[in-house]
Design a protein around this motif. Structure first.
Motif, PDB file in Angstrom:
ATOM      1  N   LEU A 108       5.668 -18.026  25.674  1.00 17.96           N
ATOM      2  CA  LEU A 108       5.837 -17.254  26.897  1.00 17.96           C
ATOM      3  C   LEU A 108       6.436 -15.909  26.500  1.00 17.96           C
ATOM      4  N   LYS A 109       5.595 -14.913  26.459  1.00 15.75           N
ATOM      5  CA  LYS A 109       5.976 -13.601  25.950  1.00 15.75           C
ATOM      6  C   LYS A 109       6.982 -12.919  26.852  1.00 15.75           C
ATOM      7  N   LYS A 110       7.854 -12.205  26.215  1.00 18.41           N
ATOM      8  CA  LYS A 110       8.828 -11.381  26.930  1.00 18.41           C
ATOM      9  C   LYS A 110       8.054 -10.319  27.714  1.00 18.41           C
ATOM     10  N   PRO A 111       8.300 -10.209  29.009  1.00 23.40           N
ATOM     11  CA  PRO A 111       7.471  -9.308  29.820  1.00 23.40           C
ATOM     12  C   PRO A 111       7.668  -7.830  29.537  1.00 23.40           C
ATOM     13  N   ASN A 112       8.739  -7.442  28.916  1.00 25.06           N
ATOM     14  CA  ASN A 112       8.969  -6.016  28.645  1.00 25.06           C
ATOM     15  C   ASN A 112       9.350  -5.827  27.175  1.00 25.06           C
ATOM     16  N   TYR A 113       8.477  -6.238  26.312  1.00 22.73           N
ATOM     17  CA  TYR A 113       8.720  -6.185  24.878  1.00 22.73           C
ATOM     18  C   TYR A 113       8.979  -4.753  24.406  1.00 22.73           C
ATOM     19  N   LYS A 114      10.004  -4.598  23.575  1.00 23.67           N
ATOM     20  CA  LYS A 114      10.295  -3.315  22.934  1.00 23.67           C
ATOM     21  C   LYS A 114      10.205  -3.541  21.423  1.00 23.67           C
ATOM     22  N   PRO A 115       9.588  -2.633  20.696  1.00 29.25           N
ATOM     23  CA  PRO A 115       9.495  -2.797  19.243  1.00 29.25           C
ATOM     24  C   PRO A 115      10.874  -2.870  18.596  1.00 29.25           C
ATOM     25  N   GLU A 117      13.092  -5.074  18.631  1.00 33.80           N
ATOM     26  CA  GLU A 117      14.119  -5.759  19.395  1.00 33.80           C
ATOM     27  C   GLU A 117      14.085  -7.243  19.016  1.00 33.80           C
ATOM     28  N   THR A 118      15.200  -7.921  19.151  1.00 42.39           N
ATOM     29  CA  THR A 118      15.203  -9.343  18.826  1.00 42.39           C
ATOM     30  C   THR A 118      14.252 -10.086  19.754  1.00 42.39           C
ATOM     31  N   ASN A 119      13.643 -11.111  19.224  1.00 39.32           N
ATOM     32  CA  ASN A 119      12.618 -11.854  19.932  1.00 39.32           C
ATOM     33  C   ASN A 119      13.225 -12.672  21.060  1.00 39.32           C
ATOM     34  N   GLN A 120      12.794 -12.436  22.283  1.00 42.37           N
ATOM     35  CA  GLN A 120      13.286 -13.169  23.445  1.00 42.37           C
ATOM     36  C   GLN A 120      12.205 -14.059  24.067  1.00 42.37           C
ATOM     37  N   ASP A 121      11.146 -14.333  23.315  1.00 49.00           N
ATOM     38  CA  ASP A 121      10.075 -15.177  23.829  1.00 49.00           C
ATOM     39  C   ASP A 121      10.559 -16.616  23.989  1.00 49.00           C
ATOM     40  N   LEU A 122       9.944 -17.324  24.921  1.00 44.15           N
ATOM     41  CA  LEU A 122      10.194 -18.756  25.099  1.00 44.15           C
ATOM     42  C   LEU A 122       9.021 -19.510  24.509  1.00 44.15           C
ATOM     43  N   LYS A 123       9.295 -20.695  23.986  1.00 43.03           N
ATOM     44  CA  LYS A 123       8.223 -21.566  23.515  1.00 43.03           C
ATOM     45  C   LYS A 123       8.212 -22.809  24.389  1.00 43.03           C
ATOM     46  N   MET A 124       7.032 -23.154  24.855  1.00 40.77           N
ATOM     47  CA  MET A 124       6.889 -24.333  25.685  1.00 40.77           C
ATOM     48  C   MET A 124       5.944 -25.303  24.975  1.00 40.77           C
ATOM     49  N   TYR A 125       6.444 -26.519  24.791  1.00 38.54           N
ATOM     50  CA  TYR A 125       5.664 -27.576  24.155  1.00 38.54           C
ATOM     51  C   TYR A 125       5.364 -28.650  25.190  1.00 38.54           C
ATOM     52  N   LEU A 126       4.100 -29.016  25.311  1.00 41.41           N
ATOM     53  CA  LEU A 126       3.678 -30.133  26.142  1.00 41.41           C
ATOM     54  C   LEU A 126       3.224 -31.232  25.188  1.00 41.41           C
ATOM     55  N   MET A 127       3.993 -32.334  25.149  1.00 45.55           N
ATOM     56  CA  MET A 127       3.727 -33.425  24.213  1.00 45.55           C
ATOM     57  C   MET A 127       2.906 -34.518  24.905  1.00 45.55           C
ATOM     58  N   PHE A 128       1.923 -35.043  24.194  1.00 53.80           N
ATOM     59  CA  PHE A 128       1.067 -36.111  24.698  1.00 53.80           C
ATOM     60  C   PHE A 128       1.111 -37.283  23.735  1.00 53.80           C
ATOM     61  N   TRP A 129       1.073 -38.488  24.286  1.00 55.38           N
ATOM     62  CA  TRP A 129       1.119 -39.699  23.480  1.00 55.38           C
ATOM     63  C   TRP A 129       0.042 -40.636  23.997  1.00 55.38           C
ATOM     64  N   LYS A 130      -0.706 -41.218  23.089  1.00 56.59           N
ATOM     65  CA  LYS A 130      -1.817 -42.086  23.474  1.00 56.59           C
ATOM     66  C   LYS A 130      -1.342 -43.256  24.343  1.00 56.59           C
ATOM     67  N   TRP A 149      15.790 -14.641  29.367  1.00 54.86           N
ATOM     68  CA  TRP A 149      14.387 -14.239  29.416  1.00 54.86           C
ATOM     69  C   TRP A 149      14.026 -13.753  30.815  1.00 54.86           C
ATOM     70  N   GLU A 150      14.493 -14.465  31.818  1.00 54.45           N
ATOM     71  CA  GLU A 150      14.157 -14.163  33.208  1.00 54.45           C
ATOM     72  C   GLU A 150      14.816 -12.877  33.698  1.00 54.45           C
ATOM     73  N   ASP A 151      16.026 -12.584  33.238  1.00 56.70           N
ATOM     74  CA  ASP A 151      16.804 -11.450  33.736  1.00 56.70           C
ATOM     75  C   ASP A 151      16.497 -10.134  33.029  1.00 56.70           C
ATOM     76  N   GLN A 152      15.476 -10.097  32.201  1.00 60.55           N
ATOM     77  CA  GLN A 152      15.159  -8.864  31.492  1.00 60.55           C
ATOM     78  C   GLN A 152      14.677  -7.809  32.480  1.00 60.55           C
TER      79      GLN A 152
END
Length: 159
Positions: A108-115, A117-130, A149-152
């Motif tokens: 989930l990319k930071k909506p106002n990325y600045k070159p 700058e420290t990375n403020q992206d979120l990672k979302m994992y959806l896990m599946f199991w048989k 991330w939300e308050d940027q």
């Protein structure tokens, strides 16, 4: 001649097994992609009943699933504008505690990325199991500082 026939039958059997496994893997991956589409549809519509039906442990952790749904729905336009995330779903294999699982990862990319700058992206994992079934998400992980991330603030390009 017998040896040749045996080798031919052996080759034919192995190729059928490989083909069968590949077809099953493709069916599993398609089911996962459909589930991910339903997941994001539930988020977009803010439908907690559909969201809870898709996430398998939602009854054990009702507060966590409700807060995830609230955050994702509130920021849906920033997270998934024009269904970008749904256009390139990649299902990957992993192992967790000795069991084979599948997952889909979204950044989930930071909506106002600045070159630089420290990375403020979120990672979302959806896990599946048989064992849970690929029509349900076994676990949802959102990794990162969600409030930060939300308050940027948006970038002011007029300066």
């Amino acid at each position: 001649m017998k040896k040749l026939m045996f080798n031919f039958l052996l080759f034919f059997s192995i190729s059928n097994i490989i083909s069968c496994c590949t077809n099953q893997k493709n069916k599993d991956n398609e089911q996962i992609k459909n589930t991910v589409n339903q997941y994001f549809k539930a988020i977009k519509n803010n439908n907690s009943a559909d969201y809870n039906n898709i996430v398998s442990d939602s009854q054990e952790l009702p507060g966590a699933t409700a807060s995830d749904l609230f955050f994702l729905h509130k920021n849906y336009s920033k997270i998934n504008p024009n269904n970008i995330l749904l256009k390139n779903i990649k299902v990957k294999d992993t192992f967790n505690a000795g069991t084979q699982k599948k997952y889909v990862m979204f950044i989930l990319k930071k909506p106002n990325y600045k070159p630089f700058e420290t990375n403020q992206d979120l990672k979302m994992y959806l896990m599946f199991w048989k064992n849970t079934g690929y029509d349900k998400i076994d676990q949802v992980f959102i990794i990162g500082n969600m409030p930060k991330w939300e308050d940027q603030k948006p970038i002011d390009l007029s300066k």
